[in-house]
Design an enzyme around this catalytic site. Sequence first.
Site, PDB file in Angstrom:
ATOM      1  N   THR B  98       0.867  -1.170   0.000  1.00 34.36           N
ATOM      2  CA  THR B  98       0.000   0.000   0.000  1.00 34.36           C
ATOM      3  C   THR B  98       0.902   1.218   0.000  1.00 34.36           C
ATOM      4  O   THR B  98       1.689   1.419   0.924  1.00 34.36           O
ATOM      5  CB  THR B  98      -0.919   0.012   1.234  1.00 34.36           C
ATOM      6  OG1 THR B  98      -1.777  -1.124   1.163  1.00 34.36           O
ATOM      7  CG2 THR B  98      -1.758   1.269   1.272  1.00 34.36           C
ATOM      8  N   LYS B 173      -7.052   1.227  -3.159  1.00 34.56           N
ATOM      9  CA  LYS B 173      -6.746   0.767  -1.800  1.00 34.56           C
ATOM     10  C   LYS B 173      -7.002   1.881  -0.779  1.00 34.56           C
ATOM     11  O   LYS B 173      -7.487   1.635   0.326  1.00 34.56           O
ATOM     12  CB  LYS B 173      -5.296   0.286  -1.720  1.00 34.56           C
ATOM     13  CG  LYS B 173      -4.819  -0.118  -0.327  1.00 34.56           C
ATOM     14  CD  LYS B 173      -5.578  -1.322   0.230  1.00 34.56           C
ATOM     15  CE  LYS B 173      -5.258  -1.575   1.705  1.00 34.56           C
ATOM     16  NZ  LYS B 173      -4.042  -2.319   1.941  1.00 34.56           N
TER      17      LYS B 173
END
Lengths: 58, 238
Positions: B98, B173
């Site tokens: 991420t 995300k």
Amino acid sequence: LTKDLAIALACAERLGLTLPGLSLAKRLYDELVQGGAGSKGTQVLLSRYLERPHFERP
Amino acid sequence: MTALVVGFIGTGVMGTPMARHLLAKGHPLYVYNRTRERAQGLVDAGGCWCDSPADVARHSQVVVTIVGTPADVASTYRGPSGILSTAAPGSLLIDMTTSDPELAAELAAAGKSRGVDVLDAPVSGGDIGARNATLSIMVGGEAGAFERGRPILEVMGKTIVHQGPAGAGQYTKLCNQIAIAATIISACESMAFAKASGLDPTRVLESITTGAANSWQLSQLMPRALRGDYEPGFSVAH
């Protein structure tokens, strides 16, 4: 979570978007990190409400 | 068809089980991790240790990375020991950390100038999803690169969606994390209110997790929190 929220807030700023819910979450989770709970699971947020139910009276 | 040679960088709580799935599918695996000891299990399972990200890329047709922070991503891809310094033209690099969408776009552009495809493909589903290969994988990058990467991603995840150009996986995300962040607050406030009003919060969950209020945070995370179990699935500071 705070790492991801920091990225999200930086992106929102670049996009000219104000996200008060995200800002609040970032602040609450940053405080947990400062309080030494950084390695706990995100559910540790509940302990703040149960142990200090009036921690954020405006 | 011969199994693709895969490089794997970042053998933490997510990366290790993901890499194990690739080994189990017969992919020759070249491995690097900043802390070597944490890659030992994969080496014992048949992975080949490499001394740097560049060394991993030198051996691999596809390189998967899942490291800590955007700064870690940058140092893994760039610089004299970075992946981009040795990745062969035609190879495919997939960052599953991420990370920052703009960094993802920069790395994709840097790859393109060398004839290397770079996808951003962060995941949700946590360590359980990684172990069970049920991750949701959110992908940004060129459509052709996505199609080439799909068979590799399908080894590690179940929901694999191409969201758009480079950076789109990271933006997706972040949508996930933004939704989660506020949902945990509301779940905690609901439980604090239940307790303050003299109710049994666990019994309240029985009633309110079957309706419109339900969320993973409410039904899965709050029972743990109410038991005083604060062990991380996903940690506060991560």
